[in-house]
Motif scaffolding. Structure first.
Motif, PDB file in Angstrom:
ATOM      1  N   ILE A   1       0.849  -1.190   0.000  1.00  0.00           N
ATOM      2  CA  ILE A   1       0.000   0.000   0.000  1.00  0.00           C
ATOM      3  C   ILE A   1       0.887   1.243   0.000  1.00  0.00           C
ATOM      4  N   GLY A   2       0.274   2.386  -0.295  1.00  0.00           N
ATOM      5  CA  GLY A   2       1.072   3.600  -0.429  1.00  0.00           C
ATOM      6  C   GLY A   2       0.724   4.717   0.519  1.00  0.00           C
ATOM      7  N   ALA A   3      -0.369   4.619   1.265  1.00  0.00           N
ATOM      8  CA  ALA A   3      -0.809   5.734   2.098  1.00  0.00           C
ATOM      9  C   ALA A   3      -0.740   5.385   3.570  1.00  0.00           C
ATOM     10  N   ALA A   4       0.455   5.329   4.092  1.00  0.00           N
ATOM     11  CA  ALA A   4       0.664   5.065   5.515  1.00  0.00           C
ATOM     12  C   ALA A   4       2.123   5.345   5.824  1.00  0.00           C
ATOM     13  N   PRO A   5       2.431   5.635   7.102  1.00  0.00           N
ATOM     14  CA  PRO A   5       3.848   5.810   7.448  1.00  0.00           C
ATOM     15  C   PRO A   5       4.631   4.552   7.127  1.00  0.00           C
ATOM     16  N   ILE A   6       5.804   4.727   6.555  1.00  0.00           N
ATOM     17  CA  ILE A   6       6.620   3.560   6.245  1.00  0.00           C
ATOM     18  C   ILE A   6       7.252   3.006   7.515  1.00  0.00           C
ATOM     19  N   SER A   7       7.959   1.915   7.366  1.00  0.00           N
ATOM     20  CA  SER A   7       8.721   1.297   8.447  1.00  0.00           C
ATOM     21  C   SER A   7       7.869   0.538   9.447  1.00  0.00           C
ATOM     22  N   ARG A   8       6.621   0.247   9.082  1.00  0.00           N
ATOM     23  CA  ARG A   8       5.803  -0.579   9.967  1.00  0.00           C
ATOM     24  C   ARG A   8       4.973  -1.561   9.140  1.00  0.00           C
ATOM     25  N   LEU A   9       4.659  -2.688   9.749  1.00  0.00           N
ATOM     26  CA  LEU A   9       3.771  -3.679   9.147  1.00  0.00           C
ATOM     27  C   LEU A   9       2.404  -3.530   9.802  1.00  0.00           C
ATOM     28  N   TYR A  10       1.354  -3.517   8.990  1.00  0.00           N
ATOM     29  CA  TYR A  10       0.023  -3.269   9.511  1.00  0.00           C
ATOM     30  C   TYR A  10      -0.916  -4.434   9.227  1.00  0.00           C
ATOM     31  N   THR A  11      -2.033  -4.411   9.949  1.00  0.00           N
ATOM     32  CA  THR A  11      -3.136  -5.304   9.641  1.00  0.00           C
ATOM     33  C   THR A  11      -4.433  -4.543   9.860  1.00  0.00           C
ATOM     34  N   ASN A  12      -5.531  -5.115   9.401  1.00  0.00           N
ATOM     35  CA  ASN A  12      -6.837  -4.496   9.579  1.00  0.00           C
ATOM     36  C   ASN A  12      -7.808  -5.582  10.008  1.00  0.00           C
ATOM     37  N   LYS A  13      -8.694  -5.243  10.946  1.00  0.00           N
ATOM     38  CA  LYS A  13      -9.609  -6.250  11.482  1.00  0.00           C
ATOM     39  C   LYS A  13     -10.571  -6.793  10.427  1.00  0.00           C
ATOM     40  N   LEU A  14     -10.761  -6.063   9.320  1.00  0.00           N
ATOM     41  CA  LEU A  14     -11.625  -6.553   8.253  1.00  0.00           C
ATOM     42  C   LEU A  14     -10.971  -7.670   7.443  1.00  0.00           C
ATOM     43  N   HIS A  15      -9.650  -7.726   7.495  1.00  0.00           N
ATOM     44  CA  HIS A  15      -8.942  -8.791   6.764  1.00  0.00           C
ATOM     45  C   HIS A  15      -7.639  -9.123   7.499  1.00  0.00           C
TER      46      HIS A  15
END
Length: 346
Positions: free
Chosen positions: A167-181
């Motif tokens: 993805i392109g719209a978030a601070p870099i240097s972190r791994l993310y997840t979302n409760k929807l997936h």
């Protein structure tokens, strides 16, 4: 250990013919074959082959310590098949190196994720099929056009079985997840800004992940050695590991919940682009009713974002159609002919 993901990106724009009103009903081949052939062959020899040569050398030199991901659009793959089969052969040779990850996309490099779930899923599966048939590789990571992400799109991507999404719209240097997936991890990627950025991150950041994308056209004969030296330096640095999205997504590390919608800048198109996109997707039901694979393929080619980027009013790039307005008129002429074809084939 600090992880660095580098993605090598290959996309070759498709160009439509200069299509005049008098051609409507007579010429149904919309692509500018000569322009697309010369552009692809030029890019292959000046950029893509030097890039592949570099990857081969680093893979042979460092083995599993050298890892990289490669993302190739479906339009680029099909142009390679038609105009430069040598490139497909060279890509096949790279698949011998298991530390290289191949990333899936939408087949025609389109905005379908913003308009239709079923069409989006079909295009993604078509791209996966291309990777499977041409290179014999499978993909666990997805890159949407222009790195577009919304939680809804993320849930669609997760339903298709992907373990990671760039993805392109978030601070870099972190791994993310979302409760929807939760099954699909999100890796924010930044465009390449030079090795100095990576160097400063290694020296100053407490984060554990940095992701960047290098476009294939940035590799030219004169500067390939600079990128090669960069990879050599990164591999030699203690406490730093080159890795791939698949590997990062599989690590049992704490991931943050993220609320991101990176579609806003795409939806804020100018009036020319909005009109062209709207009229194109309004034809979906009529295309499906024809049950004609040739018309479906033509409709998907017309979805390529390259057709709309040339309508951008603020672009500084040279416009192959002259002006954004001429590009719009040309596209609408093509779309008018395509609409006539839909009336004929029922």
């Amino acid at each position: 250990m600090k992880d660095i993901c580098i993605c090598l990106r290959i996309h070759q724009p498709l160009r439509l013919k200069r299509y005049r009103f008098f051609q409507m009903g007579n010429d149904h081949f919309y692509l500018d074959d000569n322009r697309n052939r010369s552009a692809m062959q030029r890019a292959v020899h000046s950029s893509y082959i030097p890039m592949i040569d570099m990857v081969e050398r680093l893979s042979n030199k460092w083995g599993e310590r050298f890892t990289v991901s490669i993302s190739i659009s479906g339009t680029a793959l099909e142009q390679m098949c038609e105009y430069s089969p040598l490139m497909i052969d060279r890509l096949k040779m790279l698949t011998r190196h298991r530390q290289i990850e191949w990333i899936a996309e939408t087949h025609p490099h389109s905005f379908s994720s913003l308009f239709d779930r079923d069409e989006f899923a079909a295009q993604v599966e078509n791209h996966r099929k291309l990777l499977r048939e041409l290179l014999s590789v499978e993909s666990d990571t997805f890159r949407n056009t222009d790195l577009i992400y919304t939680p809804t799109i993320g849930s669609w991507v997760s339903a298709l079985g992907f373990k990671a999404m760039l993805i392109g719209a978030a601070p870099i240097s972190r791994l993310y997840t979302n409760k929807l997936h939760p099954q699909t991890r999100l890796l924010p990627y930044t465009l390449w800004e030079g090795d100095g950025v990576i160097g400063r991150w290694i020296e100053n950041s407490k984060e554990s992940l940095f992701c960047t994308t290098i476009a294939g056209e940035e590799f030219v004969q004169g500067n390939v050695s600079e990128y090669e030296r960069l990879f050599d330096r990164l591999i030699r640095i203690r406490g730093v590991s080159l890795t791939t999205p698949r590997v990062v997504a599989s690590k049992p590390i704490a991931a943050e919940i993220i609320k991101v919608d990176s579609s806003e800048h795409i939806l804020n198109q100018n009036e020319l682009q909005q009109e062209a996109i709207t009229q194109l997707y309004n034809l979906k039901e009529r295309v499906e009713k024809t049950n004609n694979s040739n018309l479906t393929n033509a409709w998907r080619i017309l979805q390529s974002v390259d057709n709309f980027e040339v309508m951008a009013l603020d672009s500084a790039a040279e416009n192959p159609y002259g002006t954004p307005y001429e590009a719009f008129i040309n596209y609408m002429n093509v779309l008018g002919d395509f609409r006539q074809m839909l009336k004929i084939v029922r």
